[in-house]
Design a protein around this motif. Sequence first.
Motif, PDB file in Angstrom:
ATOM      1  N   ARG A 169      20.230  10.289  51.930  1.00 53.44           N
ATOM      2  CA  ARG A 169      19.889  10.393  50.510  1.00 53.44           C
ATOM      3  C   ARG A 169      20.164   9.100  49.755  1.00 53.44           C
ATOM      4  N   SER A 170      21.074   8.272  50.269  1.00 59.03           N
ATOM      5  CA  SER A 170      21.439   7.027  49.577  1.00 59.03           C
ATOM      6  C   SER A 170      20.679   5.815  50.119  1.00 59.03           C
ATOM      7  N   GLY A 221      17.675   4.781  49.467  1.00 52.37           N
ATOM      8  CA  GLY A 221      16.832   4.120  48.473  1.00 52.37           C
ATOM      9  C   GLY A 221      15.452   3.789  49.004  1.00 52.37           C
ATOM     10  N   ALA A 274      13.726  17.900  48.864  1.00 46.75           N
ATOM     11  CA  ALA A 274      14.019  17.923  47.430  1.00 46.75           C
ATOM     12  C   ALA A 274      15.263  18.755  47.140  1.00 46.75           C
ATOM     13  N   GLY A 318      18.475  17.006  47.787  1.00 48.88           N
ATOM     14  CA  GLY A 318      18.842  15.935  46.883  1.00 48.88           C
ATOM     15  C   GLY A 318      18.086  14.641  47.049  1.00 48.88           C
ATOM     16  N   PHE A 319      17.041  14.620  47.886  1.00 50.03           N
ATOM     17  CA  PHE A 319      16.252  13.401  48.033  1.00 50.03           C
ATOM     18  C   PHE A 319      15.409  13.188  46.777  1.00 50.03           C
ATOM     19  N   GLY A 320      15.185  11.932  46.446  1.00 47.62           N
ATOM     20  CA  GLY A 320      14.458  11.592  45.238  1.00 47.62           C
ATOM     21  C   GLY A 320      12.974  11.853  45.355  1.00 47.62           C
ATOM     22  N   PRO A 321      12.262  11.836  44.232  1.00 42.72           N
ATOM     23  CA  PRO A 321      10.822  12.112  44.238  1.00 42.72           C
ATOM     24  C   PRO A 321      10.013  11.080  45.005  1.00 42.72           C
ATOM     25  N   ALA A 322      10.513   9.855  45.148  1.00 43.44           N
ATOM     26  CA  ALA A 322       9.760   8.841  45.882  1.00 43.44           C
ATOM     27  C   ALA A 322       9.598   9.238  47.347  1.00 43.44           C
ATOM     28  N   ALA A 363       7.437   9.414  41.466  1.00 41.01           N
ATOM     29  CA  ALA A 363       8.648   8.932  40.800  1.00 41.01           C
ATOM     30  C   ALA A 363       8.397   8.707  39.298  1.00 41.01           C
TER      31      ALA A 363
END
Length: 353
Positions: free
Chosen positions: A263-264, A266, A295, A298-302, A350
């Motif tokens: 998740r980190s 990027g 999602a 906790g993964f980002g929308p990108a 994003a």
Amino acid sequence: MSTAWPGRRRTPRGAAAFAVLALLLAAGLLLWSKWLPYAARVGELAGSHVWSGSSVLAGAGVDPGSAPSLAAGWAFTKVYALAVWKALVAGLVIAAAVQTLVPRRWLTSVLRRRSGTSSALVGGLLSTPSMMCTCCTAPVATALRRSGAPTAGVVAYWLGNPLLNPAVLVFLALVPPWQWAATRLVVGLLLVVGGSALVARLAGDRVPAPAVDEVARTHDGGPRRFLPVLARTSAFLVPEYLVVVFAVGTFAGWLFPLGESARSWGVLGVLVAVALGLLLVVPTAGEVPLAQGLATAGFGPAVVGALLVALPAVSLPSAVMVVGALGRRVVTWTMIVVAAGSLLGAALLALLV
């Protein structure tokens, strides 16, 4: 090129009858394998707005980052085959019908337009009713190419089936946030029309020699050639398909390393998502539970946006299935263009969320 059977010339009325037969056969197969099941699924989701069922990876017991395993490969192959066998049967039969029942000049007149963009637009429109995953549409894309259809139209048909699948767009609109459906639709249209035209320009429009030979042997053969072409296509593509799917399943843990620790990552996580999306194979709408799971974790929308495009668009098995007809240059450029579209999907989602 002749459009005759051995010892018999096909009349215009006979050609039209065979084309209608191919259309009815395709409609019946799609009704059985796609339209009725998806209509039921839409009704279910309209009432619950909750996606039921797990991803193909979870169904096979594959954990992100897990070591290669022959048992995992076998489990993945079984789960995937059970999910797509109806569509694969439909794709193989339709491919044989395209090569033997539909006059070649009719196909080329429909798909070969003044510009690559126009050909891609027609190919994308033709793809929307069949609603297949990238692997199940590969036999039909191969048949179209062997029938002399232009690169832009064939690539648009191949990509349009998974990316512009109207049922999946409805699924995405009913279950996740609306931005998911919007991202898929916008980027899907750009890839299917603009991306396919770009691939044709970059890779050229020359049909590989084996595909030309195949046209001479099989096309316009009529019902007498239908079963031999179906048998030969199945005997060649199905074992190849299953072997590559098994290999993907065996290494699926490495191909999908996006566990909680990722998740980190990027930007690196987005690039990994694009790469694995080009390799991993999922059934129709199989990207939905995978994206939802990421999602929720906790993964980002990108990352989600990249997977919503890359996962359905192409896969390693589908690339292997079409490379003989489309050629390595076309397949390579298609995957590069899809990768670029996946990055666009990451950026767009994003921005929207």
